[in-house]
Design a protein around this motif. Structure first.
Motif, PDB file in Angstrom:
ATOM      1  N   SER A 375      37.812  28.077  36.064  1.00 53.24           N
ATOM      2  CA  SER A 375      39.264  28.189  36.179  1.00 53.24           C
ATOM      3  C   SER A 375      40.190  28.055  34.995  1.00 53.24           C
ATOM      4  CB  SER A 375      39.671  27.105  37.447  1.00 53.24           C
ATOM      5  OG  SER A 375      39.251  25.722  37.184  1.00 53.24           O
ATOM      6  N   SER A 376      39.542  27.792  33.770  1.00 51.06           N
ATOM      7  CA  SER A 376      40.309  27.748  32.702  1.00 51.06           C
ATOM      8  C   SER A 376      39.735  28.314  31.416  1.00 51.06           C
ATOM      9  CB  SER A 376      40.720  26.270  32.611  1.00 51.06           C
ATOM     10  OG  SER A 376      39.650  25.427  32.229  1.00 51.06           O
ATOM     11  N   GLY A 377      40.601  28.612  30.476  1.00 57.72           N
ATOM     12  CA  GLY A 377      40.362  29.084  29.209  1.00 57.72           C
ATOM     13  C   GLY A 377      40.172  30.899  29.024  1.00 57.72           C
ATOM     14  N   ALA A 378      40.914  31.147  27.898  1.00 56.12           N
ATOM     15  CA  ALA A 378      40.993  32.411  27.807  1.00 56.12           C
ATOM     16  C   ALA A 378      39.489  33.176  28.120  1.00 56.12           C
ATOM     17  CB  ALA A 378      41.195  32.899  26.353  1.00 56.12           C
ATOM     18  N   VAL A 379      39.452  34.481  28.571  1.00 57.85           N
ATOM     19  CA  VAL A 379      38.399  35.548  28.810  1.00 57.85           C
ATOM     20  C   VAL A 379      38.612  36.318  28.038  1.00 57.85           C
ATOM     21  CG1 VAL A 379      37.079  36.646  30.506  1.00 57.85           C
ATOM     22  CG2 VAL A 379      38.144  34.470  31.089  1.00 57.85           C
ATOM     23  N   PHE A 380      37.948  36.728  26.855  1.00 60.61           N
ATOM     24  CA  PHE A 380      37.839  37.911  26.027  1.00 60.61           C
ATOM     25  C   PHE A 380      37.128  39.059  26.535  1.00 60.61           C
ATOM     26  CE2 PHE A 380      39.052  34.688  23.016  1.00 60.61           C
ATOM     27  CZ  PHE A 380      40.220  35.232  22.553  1.00 60.61           C
ATOM     28  N   ARG A 390      38.748  46.478  37.636  1.00 64.01           N
ATOM     29  CA  ARG A 390      37.557  46.349  38.607  1.00 64.01           C
ATOM     30  C   ARG A 390      37.913  44.808  39.364  1.00 64.01           C
ATOM     31  NH1 ARG A 390      37.323  50.219  36.320  1.00 64.01           N
ATOM     32  NH2 ARG A 390      38.456  50.527  38.095  1.00 64.01           N
ATOM     33  N   ILE A 391      38.103  43.953  38.614  1.00 64.46           N
ATOM     34  CA  ILE A 391      38.448  42.567  39.286  1.00 64.46           C
ATOM     35  C   ILE A 391      39.548  42.668  40.347  1.00 64.46           C
ATOM     36  CG2 ILE A 391      39.478  40.336  38.707  1.00 64.46           C
ATOM     37  CD1 ILE A 391      37.995  40.516  36.051  1.00 64.46           C
ATOM     38  N   SER A 392      40.575  43.462  40.138  1.00 68.07           N
ATOM     39  CA  SER A 392      41.637  43.770  41.221  1.00 68.07           C
ATOM     40  C   SER A 392      41.107  44.331  42.117  1.00 68.07           C
ATOM     41  CB  SER A 392      42.758  44.490  40.467  1.00 68.07           C
ATOM     42  OG  SER A 392      43.392  43.825  39.305  1.00 68.07           O
ATOM     43  N   LEU A 394      38.158  43.998  43.441  1.00 66.81           N
ATOM     44  CA  LEU A 394      37.262  43.149  43.880  1.00 66.81           C
ATOM     45  C   LEU A 394      38.411  42.155  44.940  1.00 66.81           C
ATOM     46  CD1 LEU A 394      34.625  42.349  41.282  1.00 66.81           C
ATOM     47  CD2 LEU A 394      34.058  43.533  43.420  1.00 66.81           C
ATOM     48  N   ALA A 395      39.483  42.028  44.101  1.00 67.39           N
ATOM     49  CA  ALA A 395      40.302  40.910  44.869  1.00 67.39           C
ATOM     50  C   ALA A 395      40.792  41.701  46.136  1.00 67.39           C
ATOM     51  CB  ALA A 395      41.378  40.680  44.024  1.00 67.39           C
ATOM     52  N   ILE A 396      41.056  42.705  46.209  1.00 64.40           N
ATOM     53  CA  ILE A 396      41.456  43.592  47.581  1.00 64.40           C
ATOM     54  C   ILE A 396      40.236  43.760  48.500  1.00 64.40           C
ATOM     55  CG2 ILE A 396      42.217  45.776  48.564  1.00 64.40           C
ATOM     56  CD1 ILE A 396      43.629  46.315  45.671  1.00 64.40           C
ATOM     57  N   ARG A 397      39.030  43.731  48.110  1.00 65.74           N
ATOM     58  CA  ARG A 397      37.906  44.033  49.007  1.00 65.74           C
ATOM     59  C   ARG A 397      37.364  42.734  49.624  1.00 65.74           C
ATOM     60  NH1 ARG A 397      32.853  47.225  46.735  1.00 65.74           N
ATOM     61  NH2 ARG A 397      32.432  47.122  49.004  1.00 65.74           N
ATOM     62  N   PHE A 398      37.510  41.880  48.735  1.00 64.56           N
ATOM     63  CA  PHE A 398      37.260  40.355  49.279  1.00 64.56           C
ATOM     64  C   PHE A 398      38.156  39.244  49.199  1.00 64.56           C
ATOM     65  CE2 PHE A 398      33.590  42.735  47.397  1.00 64.56           C
ATOM     66  CZ  PHE A 398      32.878  43.091  48.468  1.00 64.56           C
ATOM     67  N   PRO A 399      39.033  39.349  50.285  1.00 67.24           N
ATOM     68  CA  PRO A 399      40.049  38.277  50.283  1.00 67.24           C
ATOM     69  C   PRO A 399      39.771  37.035  49.847  1.00 67.24           C
ATOM     70  CG  PRO A 399      40.122  39.899  52.042  1.00 67.24           C
ATOM     71  CD  PRO A 399      38.816  39.987  51.595  1.00 67.24           C
ATOM     72  N   LYS A 400      38.305  36.469  50.361  1.00 71.57           N
ATOM     73  CA  LYS A 400      37.909  35.161  50.171  1.00 71.57           C
ATOM     74  C   LYS A 400      38.079  34.757  48.687  1.00 71.57           C
ATOM     75  CE  LYS A 400      33.797  32.173  50.559  1.00 71.57           C
ATOM     76  NZ  LYS A 400      32.230  32.281  51.166  1.00 71.57           N
ATOM     77  N   PHE A 401      37.774  35.754  47.712  1.00 72.23           N
ATOM     78  CA  PHE A 401      37.600  35.365  46.397  1.00 72.23           C
ATOM     79  C   PHE A 401      39.120  35.896  45.563  1.00 72.23           C
ATOM     80  CE2 PHE A 401      33.387  36.400  47.529  1.00 72.23           C
ATOM     81  CZ  PHE A 401      32.760  35.185  47.303  1.00 72.23           C
ATOM     82  N   ARG A 402      40.213  36.406  46.655  1.00 69.65           N
ATOM     83  CA  ARG A 402      41.254  37.053  45.881  1.00 69.65           C
ATOM     84  C   ARG A 402      41.985  36.174  44.949  1.00 69.65           C
ATOM     85  NH1 ARG A 402      44.970  40.886  46.961  1.00 69.65           N
ATOM     86  NH2 ARG A 402      47.114  40.440  46.685  1.00 69.65           N
ATOM     87  N   ARG A 403      42.040  34.876  45.361  1.00 71.92           N
ATOM     88  CA  ARG A 403      43.191  33.956  44.627  1.00 71.92           C
ATOM     89  C   ARG A 403      42.453  33.778  43.331  1.00 71.92           C
ATOM     90  NH1 ARG A 403      43.022  28.514  44.166  1.00 71.92           N
ATOM     91  NH2 ARG A 403      44.920  27.667  43.605  1.00 71.92           N
ATOM     92  N   LEU A 406      42.166  37.016  40.997  1.00 74.72           N
ATOM     93  CA  LEU A 406      43.672  37.254  40.323  1.00 74.72           C
ATOM     94  C   LEU A 406      44.047  36.296  39.270  1.00 74.72           C
ATOM     95  CD1 LEU A 406      45.702  38.569  43.407  1.00 74.72           C
ATOM     96  CD2 LEU A 406      44.372  39.997  41.862  1.00 74.72           C
ATOM     97  N   LYS A 407      43.578  35.079  39.393  1.00 73.34           N
ATOM     98  CA  LYS A 407      43.846  34.164  38.457  1.00 73.34           C
ATOM     99  C   LYS A 407      42.838  34.265  37.273  1.00 73.34           C
ATOM    100  CE  LYS A 407      45.798  30.047  40.613  1.00 73.34           C
ATOM    101  NZ  LYS A 407      45.683  28.631  40.960  1.00 73.34           N
TER     102      LYS A 407
END
Length: 513
Positions: A375-380, A390-392, A394-403, A406-407
């Protein structure tokens, strides 16, 4: 005469050769007289496979009762295929890959469907394309197809192009109804007979020349198709020591006109006043054979992102024909990621995800990604738009992991702009891809050292092979190891680039092995 052999006169040209002529006279001549010089790229070869897969689905959709027959010209031979086509068309049943020859050309139609009008049988012709829209060359394609069929005496009453609907979602159970959308081009195709007849006459004249046309390489070499003769043609031309096409993003009108009008092939012959700042750096570094590195600028750009940090890379597959419920044609489905973590003390660790089960890997991928990235730290990442998209999705397809997903997207930092803005080495040849930058910055690392999988296209093909039910377990294990090594090198490469750009030579990072 060519290589001591007398060139045979060409009496009939295939549709594909006519389309080659529409792209380039020289390409047609080489297709006819020197096909052995053609070197199709991996992407071109892959497009053939995709086309065959889409064609098979189309036959199911247009002939659900299986009454039609397919003609295999490779197995039957050209003349036999034409004879068989005539017999099957006479039976008034659906025919796939029916062949026609007339008017100086020959062609094979993807789908021929019989229609009854006023007591007589006419035919509806459908060409199936694996693209997601009708392109200009598709219009030429069906115009040729209709001309040859009509010249051969086939009463064509309808002409259409069927292509993939990229908005369609697969509902599962092998039901592909709706995958293809049809565009009626009857009026247009049948109105171009004179035009097509002219093409054929001109093309036959070119094909029967003793020598190839004198045409230099240029933009036409990749429009609308990537030409397999490009490397050969370029090898016959004067070679620039410092090619002008190494200059990045040649977009200004003045620069384009200078290059085109003067036939400039070497960047040394382009005045600096026509170049932007980045192009001038590329030119100077290339000609003087030295690197450019604004170390202070790069360090400042990375300074806000303190340890711990993560380095992340995805591998995806994009099937033209969806295999998993809830997915769309050509949707990029992630099946693998690699993540290197660098903690506050500079210790480097690695985690990976790879699903070769053959099932949809998306949900497990999303869950593992959230868990691995925390939940923290830059992701390069390198070229962030791909991973963020791709992450966006996945967030649409799987609401359980959406929050959490997107973070995660909010934490992503792109290393590409840092490389592009502050570094250039002449070995990059105008490219800032990670595979171009890495050998210059970190000579001890190179993708050529990898076995089996060395780029994203190869990763896709390896994945396809691995999930094929016929692939043996030992081969699947070999592919797994190759995919893991490849994706791991991608993120370790980012670690080393970050270290170089951030000026963190105080960190003793593990070597890739």
């Amino acid at each position: 005469m060519k290589n001591g052999k007398i060139l045979k006169k060409t009496a009939s040209l295939s549709k594909s050769k006519l389309l080659a002529f529409r792209q380039c006279d020289k390409r047609l001549w080489l297709e006819v007289h020197a096909p052995e010089l053609r070197e199709d790229s991996a992407s071109t070869e892959a497009s053939y496979v995709t086309g065959n897969e889409v064609g098979a689905i189309a036959r199911q959709l247009y002939d659900p009762k299986g009454k039609g027959q397919i003609i295999d010209v490779q197995a039957e031979g050209f003349e036999q295929a034409l004879a068989q086509s005539a017999q099957l068309l006479a039976a008034n049943l659906p025919v796939f890959e029916a062949g026609f020859r007339a008017g100086g050309a020959h062609a094979f139609a993807d789908i021929m469907l019989p229609l009854r009008k006023a007591g007589r049988v006419t035919w509806r012709m459908i060409e199936v394309k694996s693209s997601t829209e009708v392109k200009d060359y598709h219009r030429d394609d069906v115009a040729v197809q209709a001309f040859v069929a009509k010249a051969a005496g086939i009463p064509v009453d309808g002409v259409a192009v069927a292509h993939i609907d990229k908005t369609w979602t697969y509902a599962g159970d092998h039901n592909y109804s709706g995958l293809l959308v049809e565009n009626d081009l009857t009026k247009e195709a049948l109105s171009r007979e004179t035009e097509v007849d002219t093409w054929i006459r001109q093309a036959l004249k070119v094909a029967n020349q003793l020598k190839p046309p004198k045409i230099t390489t240029g933009g036409h070499c990749s429009d609308p198709f990537e030409c397999g003769f490009f490397e050969y043609c370029r090898s016959q031309e004067p070679q620039a020591e410092y090619p002008v096409d190494w200059l990045p993003q040649i977009r200004s009108r003045a620069l384009k006109e200078r290059v085109a009008a003067a036939g400039v092939i070497d960047m040394r012959h382009v005045d600096d006043s026509l170049l932007n700042a980045q192009q001038r750096i590329v030119k100077t570094c290339t000609v003087e054979q030295r690197a450019h590195f604004d170390a202070a600028g790069a360090a400042r750009a990375l300074a806000p992102h303190t340890l711990p940090v993560c380095f992340l890379d995805f591998e995806t597959i994009n099937f033209a024909i969806p295999r998993w419920k809830g997915t769309r044609p050509y949707q990029q489905i992630p099946f693998q990621f690699s993540a290197h973590w660098l903690d506050r003390k500079g210790k480097l660790t690695h985690e990976a995800f790879l699903d070769l089960s053959g099932g949809d890997p998306s949900k497990a991928f999303a869950e593992a990604l959230v868990c691995t990235c925390g939940s923290s730290g830059a992701v390069f990442v390198y070229a962030a738009a791909f991973e963020k998209s791709r992450i966006s999705e996945l967030a649409i397809r799987f609401p359980k992991f959406r929050r959490d997903l997107l973070k995660l997207n909010e934490r992503i930092v792109d290393l590409l702009p840092v490389a592009r803005d502050y570094y250039y080495h002449p070995d990059q040849q105008g490219s800032w891809s990670i595979k171009s930058v890495l050998p210059a910055v970190v000579p001890d690392l190179n993708y050529d050292q990898l076995q089996g999988v060395q780029n994203g296209g190869m990763a896709m093909e390896a994945y396809r092979e691995a999930i094929n039910p016929t692939t043996l377990p030992e081969r699947k294990a070999q592919i797994r190891a190759q995919l893991l090594d490849y994706c791991r090198l991608d993120t370790y490469a980012m670690v080393r680039l970050w270290q170089f750009f951030a000026g963190r030579n105080d960190l003793q990072l593990f070597e890739f092995a």
